[in-house]
Design an enzyme around this catalytic site. Sequence first.
Site, PDB file in Angstrom:
ATOM      1  N   GLU A  77       0.811  -1.223   0.000  1.00 60.84           N
ATOM      2  CA  GLU A  77       0.000   0.000   0.000  1.00 60.84           C
ATOM      3  C   GLU A  77       0.852   1.284   0.000  1.00 60.84           C
ATOM      4  O   GLU A  77       0.356   2.348   0.367  1.00 60.84           O
ATOM      5  CB  GLU A  77      -0.931   0.009   1.210  1.00 60.84           C
ATOM      6  CG  GLU A  77      -2.016  -1.039   1.139  1.00 60.84           C
ATOM      7  CD  GLU A  77      -3.139  -0.747   2.121  1.00 60.84           C
ATOM      8  OE1 GLU A  77      -4.222  -0.344   1.687  1.00 60.84           O
ATOM      9  OE2 GLU A  77      -2.903  -0.904   3.338  1.00 60.84           O
ATOM     10  N   HIS A  96      -0.671   5.849   7.399  1.00 58.09           N
ATOM     11  CA  HIS A  96      -1.837   5.037   7.052  1.00 58.09           C
ATOM     12  C   HIS A  96      -2.027   4.038   8.175  1.00 58.09           C
ATOM     13  O   HIS A  96      -1.113   3.278   8.502  1.00 58.09           O
ATOM     14  CB  HIS A  96      -1.646   4.300   5.726  1.00 58.09           C
ATOM     15  CG  HIS A  96      -2.662   3.207   5.548  1.00 58.09           C
ATOM     16  ND1 HIS A  96      -4.015   3.449   5.603  1.00 58.09           N
ATOM     17  CD2 HIS A  96      -2.528   1.863   5.371  1.00 58.09           C
ATOM     18  CE1 HIS A  96      -4.673   2.303   5.459  1.00 58.09           C
ATOM     19  NE2 HIS A  96      -3.793   1.331   5.314  1.00 58.09           N
ATOM     20  N   HIS A  98      -4.845   1.477  10.769  1.00 54.76           N
ATOM     21  CA  HIS A  98      -6.102   0.746  10.980  1.00 54.76           C
ATOM     22  C   HIS A  98      -6.528   1.007  12.428  1.00 54.76           C
ATOM     23  O   HIS A  98      -6.936   0.103  13.144  1.00 54.76           O
ATOM     24  CB  HIS A  98      -5.914  -0.743  10.719  1.00 54.76           C
ATOM     25  CG  HIS A  98      -5.275  -1.072   9.402  1.00 54.76           C
ATOM     26  ND1 HIS A  98      -4.550  -2.210   9.169  1.00 54.76           N
ATOM     27  CD2 HIS A  98      -5.260  -0.378   8.215  1.00 54.76           C
ATOM     28  CE1 HIS A  98      -4.112  -2.223   7.912  1.00 54.76           C
ATOM     29  NE2 HIS A  98      -4.509  -1.121   7.314  1.00 54.76           N
ATOM     30  N   HIS A 167     -11.617  -0.150   6.487  1.00 50.83           N
ATOM     31  CA  HIS A 167     -10.180  -0.385   6.365  1.00 50.83           C
ATOM     32  C   HIS A 167      -9.376   0.417   7.400  1.00 50.83           C
ATOM     33  O   HIS A 167      -8.667  -0.165   8.204  1.00 50.83           O
ATOM     34  CB  HIS A 167      -9.768  -0.010   4.931  1.00 50.83           C
ATOM     35  CG  HIS A 167      -8.327  -0.219   4.611  1.00 50.83           C
ATOM     36  ND1 HIS A 167      -7.842  -0.131   3.328  1.00 50.83           N
ATOM     37  CD2 HIS A 167      -7.243  -0.468   5.378  1.00 50.83           C
ATOM     38  CE1 HIS A 167      -6.537  -0.345   3.331  1.00 50.83           C
ATOM     39  NE2 HIS A 167      -6.154  -0.555   4.569  1.00 50.83           N
TER      40      HIS A 167
HETATM   41 ZN   LIG Z   1      -4.186  -0.676   5.149  1.00 56.01          ZN
END
Ligand SMILES: [Zn+2]
Length: 253
Positions: A77, A96, A98, A167
Amino acid sequence: MTDIASVREELVTANRILANENVLDSFGHVSMRHPHDPGHFLLSRARAPEVIELGDIMEFELTGDIVGAEPGKPYSERFIHGAIYEARPEVMSVVHNHSPSVIPFSVTGRQMRPLMHMCAPIGGDIPNWDIRTKFGDCTNLLVTNMAMGRDLAAHLGGRNVSLMRGHGSVVVGRSLREAVFTSVYMELNADMQIKAQTMGKINFLSDGEIEAITAGRKGFTFERGWENWCNRVGRPYLPGEWDIGEGYSQTDR
Ligand SMILES: [Zn+2]
């Protein structure tokens, strides 16, 4: 701080902090734009943030192509980072995550909004990017190419934060400390909002309060959090470059 060896150390520290503060677990990542080359960014190889070491830090072009050493598999990603750096020249760091308390807001339509002053920089207008809208209902929800990354970056626009449906989220900052700070306080805001809404109607920050707090958040605030979080994970605290006169603001206490 432009010494590249120190910058890489700081990126390792950021990974450890975000893992310890319940923003990253075995997954998720944090990057920095290269301080000497705005067309490149620094990001670990694919590894759990809590165990990342100096030798894991890799360099990439904004397209996600590897530059130089390849100590291991890159994150699939990484395009999230490149696409945001491409769209936002002022952004120097991208997280990024979660972040667990944030996810419920991405799947319920319940709007997240700052309710405590330290959380104001997440903004009063937090979008929720849904990969399904443009890429259909058969993706694995991961942002694995530049087209997906650019769509997410366009959805983020000029904001600091965007949720990603089912996500996680992305958080950006004009420095590594700022992106880490906002990420930590977004997780805290989400947790507090879930608790507060079980007690009744929430008196959120106003748009004017959000704007005033965000504009006043400067160096001293970031240093104070960073020093404490470094101590918690046993990493050396390398003081940042900030001026006590300019950096001191009303949010510092
Ligand atoms: Zn992710």
